[in-house]
Design an enzyme around this catalytic site. Sequence first.
Site, PDB file in Angstrom:
ATOM      1  N   CYS A  49       0.812  -1.229   0.000  1.00 24.72           N
ATOM      2  CA  CYS A  49       0.000   0.000   0.000  1.00 24.72           C
ATOM      3  C   CYS A  49       0.845   1.278   0.000  1.00 24.72           C
ATOM      4  O   CYS A  49       0.590   2.204  -0.784  1.00 24.72           O
ATOM      5  CB  CYS A  49      -0.944  -0.008   1.189  1.00 24.72           C
ATOM      6  SG  CYS A  49      -0.154  -0.477   2.733  1.00 24.72           S
ATOM      7  N   HIS A  83      -3.309   6.117   4.873  1.00 25.25           N
ATOM      8  CA  HIS A  83      -1.891   6.331   5.170  1.00 25.25           C
ATOM      9  C   HIS A  83      -1.467   7.719   4.705  1.00 25.25           C
ATOM     10  O   HIS A  83      -1.996   8.249   3.719  1.00 25.25           O
ATOM     11  CB  HIS A  83      -1.021   5.326   4.412  1.00 25.25           C
ATOM     12  CG  HIS A  83      -1.118   3.911   4.894  1.00 25.25           C
ATOM     13  ND1 HIS A  83      -1.792   3.527   6.019  1.00 25.25           N
ATOM     14  CD2 HIS A  83      -0.570   2.767   4.376  1.00 25.25           C
ATOM     15  CE1 HIS A  83      -1.670   2.217   6.174  1.00 25.25           C
ATOM     16  NE2 HIS A  83      -0.940   1.732   5.181  1.00 25.25           N
TER      17      HIS A  83
END
Length: 348
Positions: free
Chosen positions: A130, A243
């Site tokens: 990711c 994130h």
Amino acid sequence: MSTKINVAILGATGAVGQELLKLLAERNFPIRNLKLLASPRSAGSKIHFGGEKLTVESVEEKSFNGVDLVLASAGGATSKAWASKAVAAGAVVIDNSSAFRMHSDVPLIVPEINPEAAAKHQGIIANPNCTTILMGMAVYPLHKLQPIKRIIVSTYQSASGAGARAMEEVKTQAQAILNGQTPTAEIFPYPLAFNLFPHNSPLNSQGYCEEEMKMVNETRKIFAAPELRISATCVRVPVLRAHSEAVNLEFEQPFAVEQARELLTTADGVKLVEDWQANYFPMPVDATNKDEVLVGRIRQDLSHPCSLELWLCGDQIRKGAALNAVQIAELLLQKNLIKPTASPAAVV
Ligand code: A2P
């Protein structure tokens, strides 16, 4: 994209699995039959999809009969155990784990960056880590114009990267702390609520953790830039599901901030979020549930004439995992790289 195919989701009950289901419905992915696979723990549980109630099955040898595409998001060990069996049964596997990412015969794809790699697949295609996907989305448009020499990145990673149970754990810890109790930790090594800690993946002999080395090795593979110098510091923060990353980019020549801004304004899958008057820049809460990677605070690095600084936030479950996997599947269909079986799978 009209040919309908038989799809299986391995890890359908997990955080990424659930997002895969949402995206397949939202994007009207051409599904003939959908099979939901997980561990024996979830066998028999029901999940709604497209007006139907589907039953989750425990993955087993015959699960892949008649399946054209497997979207796997059940961890590396599960992928290692089942991916080759799915391929042998005739399916293409898009794998969200790290199990095959660095294998030379497995393409590692971010569709906005290296779609051409899909043509070389031999049954398994890997979905990158990711943090790697999110950084790649923001920096590749600049790298294409002027190759990057060196990247220094610090990540601020949400609980979702460790799965649905990790997100619940943070909420429970926060409640415990607010109730004056001592929080406990099972998924994470330490309480994450009101805390942060360096990413807890295994460390190598040089002191870098696995997550940091994924950013190094996977970015080099996706960019086809084996010499690209990258140093990463990955940190888990008490954010639920997006994130953030602070990225420093060094080029051969000075790179004008205005030019970087222009490139990122038009780049697919990227949204420039900068309000300098209001001091408003990308935040994880704004990136949550969004497809785009939000980028902002692009500025000249005062310490180096050829370096830029930027800040980004992206939904780890969406573009950082499930969306990228579905985009790869769409790419395979567009390029005729999935061969649908003649008969419908005996599913659901
Ligand atoms: P289950 O819910 O039955 O445990 P997350 O990343 O959110 O923790 O989700 C992990 C996903 O992977 C879940 O769907 C989980 O299923 C699935 N999973 C974990 N271990 C296995 C296994 N050994 N075989 C099949 N699926 C697994």
